[in-house]
Design a protein around this motif. Structure first.
Motif, mmCIF file in Angstrom:
data_model
loop_
_atom_site.group_PDB
_atom_site.id
_atom_site.type_symbol
_atom_site.label_atom_id
_atom_site.label_comp_id
_atom_site.label_asym_id
_atom_site.label_seq_id
_atom_site.Cartn_x
_atom_site.Cartn_y
_atom_site.Cartn_z
ATOM 1 N N ASP A 160 0.951 -1.190 0.082
ATOM 2 C CA ASP A 160 0.043 -0.086 0.163
ATOM 3 C C ASP A 160 0.951 1.241 -0.013
ATOM 4 O O ASP A 160 1.571 1.661 1.113
ATOM 5 N N LEU A 161 0.857 1.918 -1.011
ATOM 6 C CA LEU A 161 1.547 3.155 -1.351
ATOM 7 C C LEU A 161 1.201 4.363 -0.368
ATOM 8 O O LEU A 161 1.977 5.005 -0.014
ATOM 9 N N GLU A 162 0.207 4.036 0.233
ATOM 10 C CA GLU A 162 -0.320 5.264 1.036
ATOM 11 C C GLU A 162 -0.265 4.813 2.626
ATOM 12 O O GLU A 162 -0.854 5.496 3.526
ATOM 13 N N LEU A 163 0.168 3.889 2.934
ATOM 14 C CA LEU A 163 0.494 3.291 4.210
ATOM 15 C C LEU A 163 1.184 4.212 5.105
ATOM 16 O O LEU A 163 0.649 4.498 6.434
ATOM 17 N N LYS A 164 2.091 4.916 4.456
ATOM 18 C CA LYS A 164 2.978 5.863 5.516
ATOM 19 C C LYS A 164 2.112 7.038 5.936
ATOM 20 O O LYS A 164 1.855 7.436 7.156
ATOM 21 N N THR A 165 1.150 7.495 4.867
ATOM 22 C CA THR A 165 0.395 8.589 5.095
ATOM 23 C C THR A 165 -0.996 8.249 5.939
ATOM 24 O O THR A 165 -1.111 8.980 7.183
ATOM 25 N N LYS A 166 -1.374 6.873 5.838
ATOM 26 C CA LYS A 166 -2.309 6.346 6.607
ATOM 27 C C LYS A 166 -1.967 6.517 8.328
ATOM 28 O O LYS A 166 -2.530 6.791 9.164
ATOM 29 N N TYR A 167 -0.748 5.758 8.300
ATOM 30 C CA TYR A 167 0.224 5.727 9.819
ATOM 31 C C TYR A 167 0.163 7.061 10.304
ATOM 32 O O TYR A 167 -0.236 7.466 11.618
ATOM 33 N N THR A 168 0.723 8.097 9.646
ATOM 34 C CA THR A 168 1.007 9.403 10.134
ATOM 35 C C THR A 168 -0.495 9.938 10.604
ATOM 36 O O THR A 168 -0.390 10.737 11.550
ATOM 37 N N THR A 169 -1.668 9.925 9.891
ATOM 38 C CA THR A 169 -2.618 10.725 9.961
ATOM 39 C C THR A 169 -3.441 9.708 11.292
ATOM 40 O O THR A 169 -3.858 10.688 12.302
ATOM 41 N N TYR A 170 -3.209 8.698 11.308
ATOM 42 C CA TYR A 170 -3.739 7.517 12.653
ATOM 43 C C TYR A 170 -3.198 8.178 13.839
ATOM 44 O O TYR A 170 -3.995 8.317 14.711
ATOM 45 N N VAL A 171 -1.911 8.508 13.624
ATOM 46 C CA VAL A 171 -1.203 8.940 14.954
ATOM 47 C C VAL A 171 -1.494 10.234 15.211
ATOM 48 O O VAL A 171 -1.673 10.631 16.471
ATOM 49 N N ASN A 172 -1.431 11.233 14.510
ATOM 50 C CA ASN A 172 -1.687 12.724 14.695
ATOM 51 C C ASN A 172 -2.861 12.985 14.967
ATOM 52 O O ASN A 172 -3.147 13.963 15.979
ATOM 53 N N ASN A 173 -3.690 12.342 14.335
ATOM 54 C CA ASN A 173 -5.247 12.638 14.715
ATOM 55 C C ASN A 173 -5.581 12.464 16.377
ATOM 56 O O ASN A 173 -6.688 13.017 16.881
ATOM 57 N N LEU A 174 -4.678 11.889 16.884
ATOM 58 C CA LEU A 174 -4.927 11.517 18.505
ATOM 59 C C LEU A 174 -4.780 12.895 19.359
ATOM 60 O O LEU A 174 -5.437 13.205 20.323
ATOM 61 N N LEU A 175 -4.085 13.615 18.479
ATOM 62 C CA LEU A 175 -3.773 15.057 19.383
ATOM 63 C C LEU A 175 -4.743 15.994 19.208
ATOM 64 O O LEU A 175 -5.192 16.817 20.095
ATOM 65 N N MET A 176 -5.682 15.679 18.514
ATOM 66 C CA MET A 176 -6.769 16.695 18.098
ATOM 67 C C MET A 176 -7.677 17.079 19.292
ATOM 68 O O MET A 176 -7.957 18.351 19.464
ATOM 69 N N PRO A 177 -8.128 16.174 20.038
ATOM 70 C CA PRO A 177 -9.036 16.644 21.221
ATOM 71 C C PRO A 177 -8.357 17.288 22.122
ATOM 72 O O PRO A 177 -8.884 17.875 23.045
ATOM 73 N N TYR A 178 -6.892 17.426 22.368
ATOM 74 C CA TYR A 178 -6.115 17.955 23.265
ATOM 75 C C TYR A 178 -5.739 19.333 22.872
ATOM 76 O O TYR A 178 -4.953 20.277 23.586
ATOM 77 N N LEU A 179 -6.057 19.853 21.444
ATOM 78 C CA LEU A 179 -5.478 21.202 21.148
ATOM 79 C C LEU A 179 -6.507 22.185 21.289
ATOM 80 O O LEU A 179 -7.653 21.989 21.467
ATOM 81 N N THR A 180 -5.862 23.416 21.520
ATOM 82 C CA THR A 180 -6.728 24.559 21.746
ATOM 83 C C THR A 180 -7.216 25.046 20.525
ATOM 84 O O THR A 180 -6.815 24.400 19.283
#
Length: 202
Positions: free
Chosen positions: A170-190
């Motif tokens: 999957d050529l998009e695997l790295k992008t999917k992983y990055t999004t998967y991890v980074n979206n975790l921050l969203m509820p904690y952001l101002t």
């Protein structure tokens, strides 16, 4: 490429393919068309070999993290999953076989725990600085930030643990992983943090 490097590369491939428990030094020697004695001359035990592979992974990760954007801490954190993805894939067996490594390779496990404690200490400093900058919510406690770090680590492990061979193409695997991890921050952001996150995505 010298013999030690060839041994490490072949062992890494076999560990990723078959699992740490199912690969012997004799099998590594056979795959390299080398004698068993040639392999044990460099690595007396499989524990020695796995420990050096872990140290190699740590060095490679540290080198990448040296490029961390300290002038923009949020971007540095958001860049980190993408920058370290290839290393995690290279040493995938450390995720998949974590329980086996913990049970059977104590020196490696203790080194990993020491490394994780150091990483968490530095990550905590960054999160606290992001609070000061108004990127992370002010009301988050030290325990909240610890929870965020533990959750991030668990999600990263879960992602790699659940990969299947068919996913590797999957050529998009790295992008999917990055999004998967980074979206975790969203509820904690101002609000400010969310705006910067959106700017980063653009």
């Amino acid at each position: 490429m010298d013999t030690k490097e060839r041994i490490k590369r072949k062992a890494t491939d076999l560990f990723n393919e078959k699992g740490v428990k199912n690969v012997t030094l004799r099998e590594v020697a056979s795959a390299l068309e080398k004698s068993y004695g040639n392999v044990t001359y460099h690595y007396k035990t499989k524990n020695d070999l796995i420990l050096e592979l872990f140290e190699d992974m740590t060095i490679e990760t540290t080198e990448i993290m040296k490029s961390f954007q300290f002038q923009n801490l949020l971007y540095g954190i958001l860049d980190a999953p993408q920058k370290t993805f290839d290393i995690s894939m290279k040493y995938l067996f450390f995720y998949v076989d974590y329980v086996e490594i913990r049970r059977s390779y104590t020196a490696v496990y203790l080194k990993a725990e020491e490394n994780n404690a150091f990483r968490k200490m530095n990550f905590m400093k960054i999160l606290e600085q992001l609070q000061i900058q108004g990127i992370l919510r002010e009301e988050l406690t030290h325990d909240d930030l610890n929870y965020l770090m533990d959750l991030s680590g668990a999600m990263r492990t879960f992602f790699f643990l659940n990969l299947r061979p068919e996913n590797f193409a999957d050529l998009e695997l790295k992008t999917k992983y990055t999004t998967y991890v980074n979206n975790l921050l969203m509820p904690y952001l101002t609000v400010k943090g969310l705006l910067e996150y959106e700017a980063y995505l653009k």
